[in-house]
Scaffold this motif. Structure first.
Motif, mmCIF file in Angstrom:
data_model
loop_
_atom_site.group_PDB
_atom_site.id
_atom_site.type_symbol
_atom_site.label_atom_id
_atom_site.label_comp_id
_atom_site.label_asym_id
_atom_site.label_seq_id
_atom_site.Cartn_x
_atom_site.Cartn_y
_atom_site.Cartn_z
ATOM 1 N N ALA A 107 2.892 9.614 11.065
ATOM 2 C CA ALA A 107 3.085 10.504 9.717
ATOM 3 C C ALA A 107 2.361 9.877 8.308
ATOM 4 O O ALA A 107 1.826 10.559 7.521
ATOM 5 N N CYS A 108 2.255 8.559 8.444
ATOM 6 C CA CYS A 108 1.760 7.784 7.169
ATOM 7 C C CYS A 108 0.416 7.964 6.843
ATOM 8 O O CYS A 108 -0.384 7.541 7.645
ATOM 9 N N PRO A 109 -0.048 8.389 5.605
ATOM 10 C CA PRO A 109 -1.264 8.712 5.296
ATOM 11 C C PRO A 109 -2.055 7.296 5.236
ATOM 12 O O PRO A 109 -3.044 7.546 5.153
ATOM 13 N N VAL A 110 -1.376 6.179 4.880
ATOM 14 C CA VAL A 110 -2.163 5.137 4.785
ATOM 15 C C VAL A 110 -2.040 3.801 5.780
ATOM 16 O O VAL A 110 -2.079 2.938 5.603
ATOM 17 N N GLU A 111 -1.441 4.562 7.045
ATOM 18 C CA GLU A 111 -1.528 3.722 8.407
ATOM 19 C C GLU A 111 -0.565 2.680 8.006
ATOM 20 O O GLU A 111 -1.085 1.377 8.594
ATOM 21 N N ILE A 112 0.327 2.592 7.446
ATOM 22 C CA ILE A 112 1.606 1.655 7.452
ATOM 23 C C ILE A 112 2.039 1.354 8.720
ATOM 24 O O ILE A 112 2.509 2.463 9.351
ATOM 25 N N GLU A 113 2.162 0.305 9.155
ATOM 26 C CA GLU A 113 2.750 0.193 10.636
ATOM 27 C C GLU A 113 4.185 -0.632 10.332
ATOM 28 O O GLU A 113 4.365 -1.684 10.264
ATOM 29 N N HIS A 114 5.394 0.482 10.558
ATOM 30 C CA HIS A 114 6.511 -0.047 10.315
ATOM 31 C C HIS A 114 7.124 -0.709 11.538
ATOM 32 O O HIS A 114 7.833 -1.637 11.392
ATOM 33 N N LEU A 115 6.739 -0.196 12.493
ATOM 34 C CA LEU A 115 7.351 -0.740 13.848
ATOM 35 C C LEU A 115 7.088 -2.147 14.295
ATOM 36 O O LEU A 115 8.103 -2.703 14.829
ATOM 37 N N PRO A 136 12.480 4.637 6.970
ATOM 38 C CA PRO A 136 11.286 3.809 6.999
ATOM 39 C C PRO A 136 10.525 3.482 5.700
ATOM 40 O O PRO A 136 9.984 2.517 5.670
ATOM 41 N N LYS A 137 10.442 4.540 4.682
ATOM 42 C CA LYS A 137 10.099 4.446 3.467
ATOM 43 C C LYS A 137 10.727 3.236 2.794
ATOM 44 O O LYS A 137 9.946 2.457 2.268
ATOM 45 N N MET A 138 12.055 3.311 2.932
ATOM 46 C CA MET A 138 12.825 2.242 1.864
ATOM 47 C C MET A 138 12.692 0.773 2.645
ATOM 48 O O MET A 138 12.860 -0.161 2.084
ATOM 49 N N LEU A 139 12.680 1.052 3.979
ATOM 50 C CA LEU A 139 12.419 -0.366 4.760
ATOM 51 C C LEU A 139 11.127 -0.988 4.296
ATOM 52 O O LEU A 139 11.075 -2.190 3.848
ATOM 53 N N ILE A 140 9.885 -0.149 4.084
ATOM 54 C CA ILE A 140 8.840 -0.834 3.389
ATOM 55 C C ILE A 140 9.095 -1.260 1.985
ATOM 56 O O ILE A 140 8.462 -2.329 1.543
ATOM 57 N N THR A 141 9.503 -0.229 1.190
ATOM 58 C CA THR A 141 9.640 -0.564 -0.273
ATOM 59 C C THR A 141 10.672 -1.752 -0.412
ATOM 60 O O THR A 141 10.516 -2.477 -1.534
ATOM 61 N N SER A 201 0.855 -1.230 0.011
ATOM 62 C CA SER A 201 -0.029 -0.067 -0.003
ATOM 63 C C SER A 201 0.847 1.158 -0.003
ATOM 64 O O SER A 201 0.214 2.270 -0.187
ATOM 65 N N CYS A 202 2.099 1.086 0.194
ATOM 66 C CA CYS A 202 3.018 2.180 0.162
ATOM 67 C C CYS A 202 2.924 3.156 -1.048
ATOM 68 O O CYS A 202 3.146 2.786 -2.223
ATOM 69 N N THR A 203 2.681 4.686 -0.802
ATOM 70 C CA THR A 203 2.516 5.347 -1.915
ATOM 71 C C THR A 203 4.175 6.008 -2.195
ATOM 72 O O THR A 203 4.105 6.854 -2.943
ATOM 73 N N GLU A 204 5.062 5.614 -1.409
ATOM 74 C CA GLU A 204 6.358 6.395 -1.382
ATOM 75 C C GLU A 204 6.186 7.706 -1.449
ATOM 76 O O GLU A 204 7.155 8.586 -1.984
ATOM 77 N N CYS A 205 5.437 8.223 -0.498
ATOM 78 C CA CYS A 205 5.276 9.706 -0.331
ATOM 79 C C CYS A 205 6.387 10.252 0.595
ATOM 80 O O CYS A 205 6.873 11.489 0.548
ATOM 81 N N GLY A 206 7.153 9.272 1.263
ATOM 82 C CA GLY A 206 8.325 9.939 2.204
ATOM 83 C C GLY A 206 7.901 10.608 3.384
ATOM 84 O O GLY A 206 8.972 11.114 4.148
ATOM 85 N N ARG A 207 6.845 10.754 3.658
ATOM 86 C CA ARG A 207 6.314 11.433 4.941
ATOM 87 C C ARG A 207 7.062 10.867 5.876
ATOM 88 O O ARG A 207 7.469 11.372 7.118
ATOM 89 N N CYS A 208 7.247 9.533 6.266
ATOM 90 C CA CYS A 208 7.703 8.667 7.282
ATOM 91 C C CYS A 208 9.153 8.905 7.316
ATOM 92 O O CYS A 208 9.958 9.240 8.448
ATOM 93 N N GLN A 209 10.068 9.077 6.160
ATOM 94 C CA GLN A 209 11.193 9.271 6.237
ATOM 95 C C GLN A 209 11.708 10.599 6.688
ATOM 96 O O GLN A 209 12.673 11.045 7.107
HETATM 97 S S1 SF4 Z 1 4.468 7.746 4.914
HETATM 98 FE FE1 SF4 Z 1 3.618 5.546 4.522
HETATM 99 S S2 SF4 Z 1 3.019 5.907 2.365
HETATM 100 FE FE2 SF4 Z 1 4.507 7.397 2.700
HETATM 101 S S3 SF4 Z 1 6.360 6.344 2.003
HETATM 102 FE FE3 SF4 Z 1 6.302 6.149 4.287
HETATM 103 S S4 SF4 Z 1 5.124 4.273 4.633
HETATM 104 FE FE4 SF4 Z 1 5.045 4.522 2.355
#
Ligand code: SF4
Ligand code: SF4
Length: 642
Positions: free
Chosen positions: A331-339, A290-295, A268-276
Motif C-alpha cells: 500500500a505504501c506510495p513511497v515503497e517503505i519496507e516495514h517488514l 505500521p505507520k506508527m512503527l515507522i514514525t 520518507s514517511c508521508t504519514e498517509c496511513g495507507r499502511c495502517q
Molecule cells: S503507507 Fe508508507 S508513507 Fe504512508 S504512512 Fe505508511 S509507511 Fe508512511
C-alpha cells in the motif's frame, strides 16, 4: 541591483543554513549507516519512480487523495517557476524568464496552476477536516495544518503580487486570474506598488519558512520520496532479508544497525496511513500500526533517543503482532519496507530468548521433529493410507513432479481430505508425482519470518538435501508459505528449483484438457487470495481460472488480489496467543464475505482452511458459509464403465 538584493541574500542564506542545521541529525545518521546494495538496474529503478510519482499509480488507488495530491504535485512544479523568478530577479539583477515565455505561456500556466493548487488544497482540507479518514489517526495534524497555511500564503501572495503589477501597468493579457485580482484591487483603490512589495515579501517569507520547516516535518517526502522509491527492493518480494555477514548477531537492536536504505525509509514517511488502513494486526486491535512503527523509529532517529529500540521505542508486543502479510508495503506510495525491519528486530528478540511460551513450544517442536504440531515424522505421510492408490516415494524413484506437501496438508485432520483430493486430481490427470514422506520438514518460511534464522537454515538445508537427492523436473507445493520459501528463500542456500503452487499445476492440467470436469451449476462463490500466494508470488489467476472451470461464478470481495486481507496466521502468528485481539482477522474477512451473500468461501491454502473454518464456527455461520478449497470444487466426470 535594488536595495532589496542584499536583504534577500542574507535571509536566503540564513534560511538555507538553518535548513541544513535542522537536517544535520538525519544526514549524519545516513552517512554512518551500514551499506546496502541498491545501485543496480538504474533504468528499472527510474521506471519505478516514473510510474510511482509521474503516474501516481499507488496514490490513485484512493481516488480523492490521488487527485488532490496530483493537483498539488503538478502545480508545485509549475509554480516553482514563480519561485525561480522571485529569487532570481532580485538575487541576480537582470535575470528574467521573459525571454523563454515568462510573460506569455509561462505566465498563463502560472495563473492556471495557482488556481489548481488552491483546488487541491481545498480538497486536502476537506478530506482531512470533514471526511477525517481513520488512516490519519496517529498522524501529525499540526504538520498538515502548518503546510496548508504556508501553501495558501504562497499561492495567494503570488496572485496578489501579479495582480498588483497589472494595476501598475504590466501586461495582463496572459494572466486571466491575476487580471481578475487586478480588477478587484482597482475597485478597492488599493495602491499598486506597496501591495506588490508586501505580497512579494509574504511570498518570499512563506517559501523560506516552508524550506526551514521541511526537515522536521513529514514534508521531507517532497525531497526523499523519489530517492526512496528509486532505491526500493528489486529482489523478489518473497525473499526475506539476509543477515549481513558483518553483523555480529542475527538481529537489529539499535537504529544505527539498520542500513542506510532502512533509515531512509524512516525519513520518507508521508504519514498517509495507507499502511495502517490495510494492516490486519491494527484492524484486530493489536498494538501494531505500521505507520506508527515507522514514525516512532523516525522520531527516535531525530531525537537521538537513549531509549532502547527493541522493547523501548518499539514494544515487543508490536513486533509479535505482525502477520508478515506485506499489505503495508504493497500500500505504501513511497515503497517503505516495514517488514524487513520487523523481521530484523524479531531476530534480536529470538536471539535473546524473548519469545512467548507458545512460540517457544512451536519452535521446540520444529527443532525436534521438523513440524510445529509436535507429531513424529513417521506420521507425515499417513494421509496417503486412505487413498485408493499408492503414492510414489520420490526418494527412491524418479518423478516428474515432486510434491512438497507441507505441515498442515500432511498432519491436520481438517485439511487431509483436501490433500487427498489434490492427489486424486493429479492422478486423474496422469501426473507422475511423488512425495518425500518422512524426509520432508517444515519449509521454515514462517520460522524465518518469526526471527529464528538459525532454525530456518537448519530446516531449509534438510529439505534442500532431501530434494536434491531426488530426480524430478518441478516441485509443486500445497501451502503458499512453502511455495514462498522454496521459490524465494532456498535459492540463497543452494536450492534453486522450479516451484509452483498446486493451483497453478491444476490450472495447467485443466487448460491442457487433462481433467474432465463435470461443471457445477454456476453457483456464486467468493475467493480469498492467500498473502503468500497472491501478494508475494503473483498467484492471482490460477485459482480464479479453476473456480470458473469448475462451473462456479466468482464474486470477488472488495479486498482482493494485491489488496487481499490476511487471515491472521502468517509470520508465526498462528503460534501466538490471541490475547488482546478484539476481532480476529479471519472473522473480519468472513464478515466481508457474508456481505456478498454468497454461500461458499473458497481458499487455496491449508492454513486458510483451518483459520476460516474456525472463524465461521466462532461466528456461528458455518451452516450458511462453507469453506472449501479450490480443489474441492472440482468434480470429475465418472469414467464410463467398461
Ligand atoms: S503507507 Fe508508507 S508513507 Fe504512508 S504512512 Fe505508511 S509507511 Fe508512511
Ligand atoms: S506485514 Fe501485515 S501485519 Fe505486518 S505490519 Fe504490515 S500490514 Fe501489518
Amino acid at each position: 541591483m535594488t536595495s532589496e538584493t542584499p536583504v534577500l541574500w542574507i535571509v536566503t542564506l540564513a534560511a538555507v543554513a538553518l535548513t541544513a542545521w535542522r537536517s544535520r541529525r538525519y544526514i549524519a545518521a545516513l552517512a554512518q549507516a551500514p551499506g546496502a546494495s541498491r545501485f543496480d538496474q538504474p533504468w528499472r529503478r527510474l521506471e519505478g519512480v516514473a510510474i510511482a510519482i509521474g503516474l501516481h499509480r499507488k496514490m490513485l488507488r484512493k481516488p480523492l487523495s490521488g487527485i488532490l495530491h496530483a493537483l498539488i504535485f503538478v502545480s508545485f512544479f509549475v509554480l516553482f517557476t514563480v519561485t525561480i523568478e522571485a529569487f532570481g530577479s532580485r538575487l541576480f539583477p537582470g535575470f528574467s524568464l521573459a525571454p523563454i515565455g515568462g510573460d506569455s505561456w509561462i505566465a498563463l500556466l502560472q495563473d492556471l496552476f495557482a488556481v489548481l493548487m488552491l483546488a487541491g488544497l481545498g480538497l486536502a482540507v476537506y478530506q482531512r477536516y470533514v471526511l477525517k479518514p481513520a488512516r490519519f489517526r496517529g498522524s501529525s495534524g499540526s504538520d498538515a495544518a502548518i503546510i496548508y497555511v504556508l501553501i495558501l500564503l504562497i499561492v495567494s501572495s503570488l496572485l496578489v503580487e501579479a495582480g498588483a503589477r497589472i494595476v501598475g501597468g504590466a501586461d495582463g493579457s496572459w494572466r486571466p486570474v491575476a487580471s481578475l485580482i487586478a480588477d478587484l484591487l482597482r475597485a478597492l483603490s488599493v495602491p499598486a506598488r506597496p501591495t506588490e512589495r508586501i505580497a512579494y515579501w509574504i511570498h518570499i517569507g512563506a517559501i523560506l519558512a516552508f524550506l526551514i520547516y521541511i526537515p522536521g516535518s513529514k514534508h521531507r517526502h517532497m525531497f526523499l520520496a523519489a530517492p526512496n522509491i528509486y532505491f526500493r527492493n528489486l529482489e523478489p518480494v518473497g525473499t526475506a532479508p539476509a543477515v549481513p555477514p558483518e553483523r555480529e548477531t542475527p538481529g537489529v537492536a539499535s537504529l544505527a544497525q539498520f542500513d542506510w536504505k532502512q533509515q531512509l525509509d524512516l525519513l520518507s514517511c508521508t504519514e498517509c496511513g495507507r499502511c495502517q488502513a490495510v494492516c490486519p494486526a491494527y484492524a484486530s486491535g493489536l498494538p501494531l500500526s505500521p505507520k506508527m512503527l515507522i514514525t516512532d523509529m523516525r522520531d527516535a532517529l531525530a531525537n537521538d533517543a537513549s531509549t532502547p529500540l527493541v522493547g523501548g521505542v518499539i514494544a515487543e508486543e508490536t513486533l509479535w503482532a505482525c502477520t508478515t502479510c506485506r499489505a503495508c508495503i504493497e500500500a505504501c506510495p513511497v515503497e517503505i519496507e516495514h517488514l524487513p525491519k520487523i523481521i530484523d528486530m524479531r531476530r534480536h528478540l529470538v536471539d535473546e530468548g524473548r519469545v512467548s511460551p507458545m512460540l517457544q513450544d512451536a519452535l521446540t517442536n520444529l527443532t525436534r521433529l521438523g513440524n510445529s504440531m509436535g507429531k513424529p515424522s513417521k506420521m507425515r505421510a499417513r494421509w496417503t493410507k486412505e487413498l485408493g492408490f499408492p503414492v510414489k516415494d520420490a526418494r527412491s524413484e524418479p518423478v516428474d513432479v515432486l510434491w512438497f506437501v507441507g505441515d498442515y496438508a500432511s498432519y491436520d485432520p481438517r485439511v487431509q481430505d483436501v490433500t487427498r483430493k489434490v492427489a486424486e486430481l493429479f492422478t486423474a490427470a496422469g501426473v507422475d508425482f511423488g512425495i518425500l514422506f518422512d524426509a520432508e520438514r517444515n519449509s521454515g518460511n514462517d520460522v524465518r519470518r518469526a526471527g529464528e534464522e538459525g532454525l530456518f537454515e537448519t530446516l531449509a538445508q534438510s529439505n534442500i538435501d532431501a530434494i536434491r537427492a531426488c530426480t524430478f523436473n518441478r516441485i509443486v507445493t500445497t501451502d503458499p508459505h512453502s511455495l514462498n520459501a522454496l521459490k524465494n528463500d532456498y535459492r540463497h542456500f543452494g536450492g534453486a528449483f522450479e516451484v509452483l503452487h498446486y493451483t497453478a499445476l491444476l490450472a495447467e492440467l485443466v487448460a491442457a484438457g487433462r481433467l474432465d470436469i463435470a461443471p457445477a451449476d454456476g453457483a456464486t462463490v467468493t475467493y480469498h487470495d492467500p498473502c503468500y500466494l497472491g501478494r508475494y508470488n503473483g498467484g492471482f489467476d490460477a485459482p480464479r481460472d479453476l473456480i470458473r472451470a469448475a462451473g462456479y461464478t466468482l464474486h470477488d470481495m472488495a479486498r482482493c488480489r494485491e489488496n487481499s486481507f490476511c487471515c491472521g496466521a502468517g509470520g508465526g502468528r498462528i503460534w501466538q496467543s490471541d490475547d488482546g485481539v478484539k476481532e480476529r482477522p479471519s472473522e473480519n474477512r468472513i464478515r466481508e464475505a457474508l456481505g456478498l451473500g454468497v454461500g461458499t468461501f473458497v481458499v487455496a491454502c491449508p492454513k486458510d482452511k483451518v483459520m476460516y473454518t474456525a472463524a465461521t464456527d466462532a461466528l456461528g455461520v458455518a451452516s450458511s458459509l462453507r469453506i472449501l478449497d479450490v480443489a474441492e470444487l472440482i468434480n470429475l466426470r465418472e469414467a464410463p464403465s467398461a
